[in-house]
Design an enzyme around this catalytic site. Sequence first.
Site, PDB file in Angstrom:
ATOM      1  N   VAL B 141      17.177  -3.341  19.754  1.00  0.00           N
ATOM      2  CA  VAL B 141      16.980  -4.135  20.974  1.00  0.00           C
ATOM      3  C   VAL B 141      18.179  -5.043  21.236  1.00  0.00           C
ATOM      4  CG1 VAL B 141      15.523  -5.865  22.071  1.00  0.00           C
ATOM      5  CG2 VAL B 141      14.492  -3.991  20.804  1.00  0.00           C
ATOM      6  N   TYR B 142      18.655  -5.689  20.189  1.00  0.00           N
ATOM      7  CA  TYR B 142      19.848  -6.546  20.323  1.00  0.00           C
ATOM      8  C   TYR B 142      21.018  -5.721  20.840  1.00  0.00           C
ATOM      9  CZ  TYR B 142      23.846  -9.354  18.720  1.00  0.00           C
ATOM     10  OH  TYR B 142      25.026 -10.052  18.649  1.00  0.00           O
ATOM     11  N   ALA B 143      21.243  -4.556  20.225  1.00  0.00           N
ATOM     12  CA  ALA B 143      22.364  -3.702  20.634  1.00  0.00           C
ATOM     13  C   ALA B 143      22.166  -3.182  22.058  1.00  0.00           C
ATOM     14  CB  ALA B 143      22.522  -2.543  19.654  1.00  0.00           C
ATOM     15  N   SER B 145      20.639  -4.735  24.480  1.00  0.00           N
ATOM     16  CA  SER B 145      20.941  -5.832  25.416  1.00  0.00           C
ATOM     17  C   SER B 145      22.454  -5.981  25.566  1.00  0.00           C
ATOM     18  CB  SER B 145      20.307  -7.149  24.945  1.00  0.00           C
ATOM     19  OG  SER B 145      21.002  -7.687  23.834  1.00  0.00           O
ATOM     20  N   LYS B 146      23.181  -5.739  24.498  1.00  0.00           N
ATOM     21  CA  LYS B 146      24.641  -5.831  24.554  1.00  0.00           C
ATOM     22  C   LYS B 146      25.240  -4.591  25.229  1.00  0.00           C
ATOM     23  CE  LYS B 146      25.181  -9.800  22.454  1.00  0.00           C
ATOM     24  NZ  LYS B 146      25.787 -10.947  23.160  1.00  0.00           N
TER      25      LYS B 146
END
Lengths: 98, 233
Positions: B141-143, B145-146
């Site tokens: 999820v973090y990746a 968003s990036k």
Amino acid sequence: MSEEIEKIIVDLLIELNEELEGNLLENPTKKTKLYGGGGALDSLALVSVITDLEERISDEFDEDIVLADEKAMSQKTSPFRNVKSLTIYIQKLLKVQN
Amino acid sequence: MKKVILITGTRKGIGKELAEYYLSLGFIVIGCSRSPGTIVNSDYRHHELDVSNEKDVVKMVRTTKKEFSRIDILLNNAGIASMNHFLTTSYNTVQNIFNTNFLGTFIFSREVSKVMMKQKYGRIVNYTTVASALRLEGEAVYAASKGAIENFTQTISKEVAPYNITVNAIGPTPVETDLIKTVPKDKIAALLDKQAIKRFGTFEDIKNVIDFFIDDKSEFITGQIIYLGGIHN
């Protein structure tokens, strides 16, 4: 309020016209077409008008509004299609804020 | 004339370090975070806000424009991370991560670009991560968003190019900050091992790339993503 908003828009268009050294927006009125379907502004000029308007509305009414709308680039229903529709749109945004 | 740089997420970590660095170079620094600021300097202004709150961001940018008449540089530094298997990631976590990382970058870029357009000059630097290029397990999820920020960076770089505004992104490797303090050591070691140069990133590494992006001479550099440590897509 409607008249004040319209005056802000018209004044801005007069200035823009001078800047562009053109006559597309000469003597702007309520009916002046802005964007899409015979409007005088291309998308870059529209973005510039939006930016200036937000600033002037903020100065005049002490309210920070954002002139962004999902229909912004629509030919038929864009609130930016003419001076009248833009005036109504801004008035609506200011009412929501209060 | 002093340059005006707006940096999001300046209470701690890389954001604070960058704010102090640019203050030392004589810039006017405008910062923000969800809690009170920790920098005391007459050339520093702090705004307490959530970067995904449109109204507050608009107010911050307009206040800055009123006081300094311009904003030369925007660093969309604020970000949150989450390490989790996607099957155990909650809906709320995804919303929070996308709100801070992507929506925050979007709102600040849009509002600051309006100021930059009028001055016909601007430098925007967004933040991605090597986890995006590596499709790193546990960072879905973090990746993502990036990844959204990377695509956004490249697309808006075209939309604002006529106004002499450049938009680029930096993809740091892990730096020893709060953002990774909860990540197990073996996971970090495995990640460093994927880099061509196998070490933690430092503030100096990040400053170096940002200095390059915001340099007046970098006017022909836009829509670029630079990962540190020898990572690539």
